[in-house]
Every structure is written in C-alpha cells, then in structure tokens.
Write an enzyme that holds these catalytic residues in place. Structure first.
Site, PDB file in Angstrom:
ATOM      1  N   GLY A 138     -25.581  27.329  35.762  1.00  0.00           N
ATOM      2  CA  GLY A 138     -26.341  27.026  36.961  1.00  0.00           C
ATOM      3  C   GLY A 138     -25.482  26.802  38.184  1.00  0.00           C
ATOM      4  CG  ASP A 163     -28.183  18.820  35.466  1.00  0.00           C
ATOM      5  OD1 ASP A 163     -28.003  19.972  35.037  1.00  0.00           O
ATOM      6  OD2 ASP A 163     -28.053  17.812  34.751  1.00  0.00           O
ATOM      7  CB  ALA A 222     -26.077  21.038  37.783  1.00  0.00           C
ATOM      8  CG  ASN A 268     -32.660  25.468  24.983  1.00  0.00           C
ATOM      9  OD1 ASN A 268     -32.305  24.292  25.061  1.00  0.00           O
ATOM     10  ND2 ASN A 268     -31.800  26.470  24.983  1.00  0.00           N
ATOM     11  CG  HIS A 305     -30.114  38.224  25.706  1.00  0.00           C
ATOM     12  ND1 HIS A 305     -29.033  39.036  25.959  1.00  0.00           N
ATOM     13  CD2 HIS A 305     -29.693  36.964  25.947  1.00  0.00           C
ATOM     14  CE1 HIS A 305     -28.013  38.297  26.330  1.00  0.00           C
ATOM     15  NE2 HIS A 305     -28.380  37.025  26.322  1.00  0.00           N
ATOM     16  CB  VAL A 353     -30.818  32.554  32.778  1.00  0.00           C
ATOM     17  CG1 VAL A 353     -31.054  33.408  33.997  1.00  0.00           C
ATOM     18  CG2 VAL A 353     -30.496  31.130  33.192  1.00  0.00           C
ATOM     19  CG  ASN A 372     -29.878  32.399  25.432  1.00  0.00           C
ATOM     20  OD1 ASN A 372     -30.494  33.453  25.523  1.00  0.00           O
ATOM     21  ND2 ASN A 372     -28.594  32.280  25.736  1.00  0.00           N
TER      22      ASN A 372
END
Length: 318
Positions: free
Chosen positions: A16, A36, A12, A104, A184, A127, A129
């Site tokens: 998000g 979240d 969130a 991550n 990306h 999405v 990274n």
C-alpha cells in the site's frame, strides 16, 4: 501540470505504501490518501512522502489517516474517485494465496463497507489475496455495478512473464509482449499465442520446453519471492501494476489491460470474476476485450473460470 481528484489506498504495508508513493509521484492527483489500522503508521509515511516532494518535483499531497475497527477515520477517503484495497495479511513461506482466505475476507468486507459509506461513487481496485475471491467479495459487499470493481493480477503476472522471457533471451523487456489470463494462482493461463519478441511469435524464438518452464515460473512468481524474503511478499511489481490501473481510470485512458473483471458471456464464460483483458476508463471496466485463443488456451481459461467460480461462491458467506 493539471492535477485533479483524489485516490485512496487502504492498507499501509509495503504494498500500500509503495502504491501510494507511485501515485503521488505521477503528479496527476490533488491528493492521495493512505489509511491503516496501525496507529500513526499512515500519518508517518505520508509525512515522509510529502517531504520527498521538493526532491522529486511533484505537488500531489499525501494524507495519512489511522482508522479504527468501527470505521473511525474513514471519512478521510470521502470523495475519492478510486479506492485501492491492499488491506490483508501477506503470505509467509509455504503458504498459498488460498491460506489467507478466511482472515482476509473479514478484513476486506470491513474495508468495503466503509468505502460504500464514504466513497460510494469510487472505482474499487482490489489487490488483497486470494485475489479473484476478494474481488468477487468486494463486488458483492459493495453492491457497486460490476464495471466499478476490478482486481489487480493479470498486469502483475504478465509483467513477470515478460521479465522472465526477456532475461532468458537477453533482450530488452520493451521488445517482449506477453499475456496471462485466468486466475491469480494455480489456474493462471499464460497465453503463448499472444506473446512476441520484436514482433516475432515467442514460439519461433524459444523452444516449447523453455516456454513451459517460464510459464510455470510465472505461476509461482509470488511464492518464489516469498520464499526468498521469508518475512514478506512482493510489492514493487504489484504496486506498479495497481498504480497503472488507477492511472488508467483517472485519465479515462481507454487502454486495454489484463485485469480481474466480471465476465458475462465472453469466451463462453458467464457470471464470474476472472483474469481477462479489459478496456479501462473513468467508469472502471468499459468492456471486456476478447481475443482469438487456441483451443488449448480457451479450454484452460474455461477450466480456470470454473475453479474460481466455486471459491467465489464460498467466500461470499465469510
């Protein structure tokens, strides 16, 4: 208007929450769930968004749910046809996407394990990274068929390239068509041969040096925004891209979009998640769409594939 189904957004933060708002305002879903780990944050954002419904005229319900480290609260996503994973740390000035990889990876692994438990039929849109690596990790952890796991990057990078070209030529963005493939990041492959302005090849209306300048700016598009914001990263354009991908799945649209998808033989590349064009529908990626590339563009795409392949193998153990 007919509304159908449920979509969930994990994370969130600005990305998000903005994605959630866009999905709700499409007014095509029965429910959008926002989760979240920060207690009360998703519930508060959901309450605020629901109170905007009379103003914006949409009926889709937004549900907020705090989740715990042990998976508490994830039952709220049960039955979701689509789950968008935005969870993870954003970049700070001077950081590359790869600087986020270890932290991550742990976050995304935990999220995906809970998605498998509560929404095992969902299409996953990643999405977080570094994008290509996190998409590959999500596919590995979930065990989902590869067509049900994809990443959002190509749409964003293409949008940035399009915007830069339109600004440089002082033309409407609607008159410009561009395309980026590959990863990306540093091995992003803008495809000038696929770029047009009012149907004319980009190379016929812009000097090569200017095209290359905008290509480089596109590669560094996220870092440019991070450097300006200082305390955050991009979310308006990224959320627009992720929401459009989710809409294509929800509507079984069959549209061709640049996404991070599993490549298995196309362009002479196999066994890697990579930025390519793909036809998107209810099952996720219906097929990867190949286009004619110049020798230089094809070589760059294959180089990008090998660069991300090694990193995707490394991240599987994180």
């Amino acid at each position: 208007m007919a509304r159908n189904g449920k979509v969930s957004v994990v994370g969130a933060g600005f990305y998000g929450s903005t994605t959630t708002q866009r999905l709700a305002e499409y007014d095509i879903f029965d429910e959008v769930v926002l989760t979240d780990i920060v207690e009360g944050k998703p519930e508060g954002l959901a309450l605020d968004m629901n109170q905007s419904r009379p103003v914006e005229g949409f009926e889709t319900k937004v549900t907020g749910q705090t989740t715990g480290q042990a998976g508490e609260g994830y039952e709220a996503i049960a039955g979701s046809a689509i789950v968008i994973v935005t969870a993870g740390l954003p970049r700070k000035p001077g950081m590359s996407r790869m600087d986020l990889i270890e932290t991550n990876a742990k976050i995304v692994r935990g999220v995906v394990e809970n998605v498998v438990k509560h929404a095992p039929e969902a299409v996953l849109i990643v999405v977080s990274n570094p994008l290509d690596e996190m998409t590959a990790l999500a596919a590995s952890v979930s065990g989902f068929p590869s067509h049900r796991v994809m990443g959002q990057a190509g749409m964003l990078d293409t949008a940035r390239f399009t915007n830069f070209v339109a600004e440089r030529l002082a033309v409407p963005v609607s008159s410009v068509r561009t395309l980026t493939l590959g990863s990306h990041g540093d091995t992003m492959v803008p495809v000038p041969s696929a770029c047009t302005v009012d149907g004319n090849p980009l190379t016929s209306v812009m000097p090569e040096a200017d095209i290359q300048e905008l290509v480089e700016r596109t590669r560094n598009g996220g870092a440019e925004i991070v450097a300006l914001l200082k305390t955050g990263s991009a979310y308006y354009a990224p959320s627009a891209a992720a929401a459009r991908m989710a809409r294509a799945v929800a509507e079984d649209a069959g549209v061709v979009l640049p996404v991070c998808a599993w490549v298995d033989g196309q362009y002479g590349i196999s066994g890697v998640y990579l930025g390519v064009e793909a036809e998107i529908g209810a099952s996720g990626v219906r097929r990867v769409v190949e286009r004619d590339l110049t020798e230089q563009e094809l070589a760059a795409l294959r180089t990008a594939a090998e660069a991300v392949r090694a990193k995707q193998a490394d991240v599987a153990s994180l």
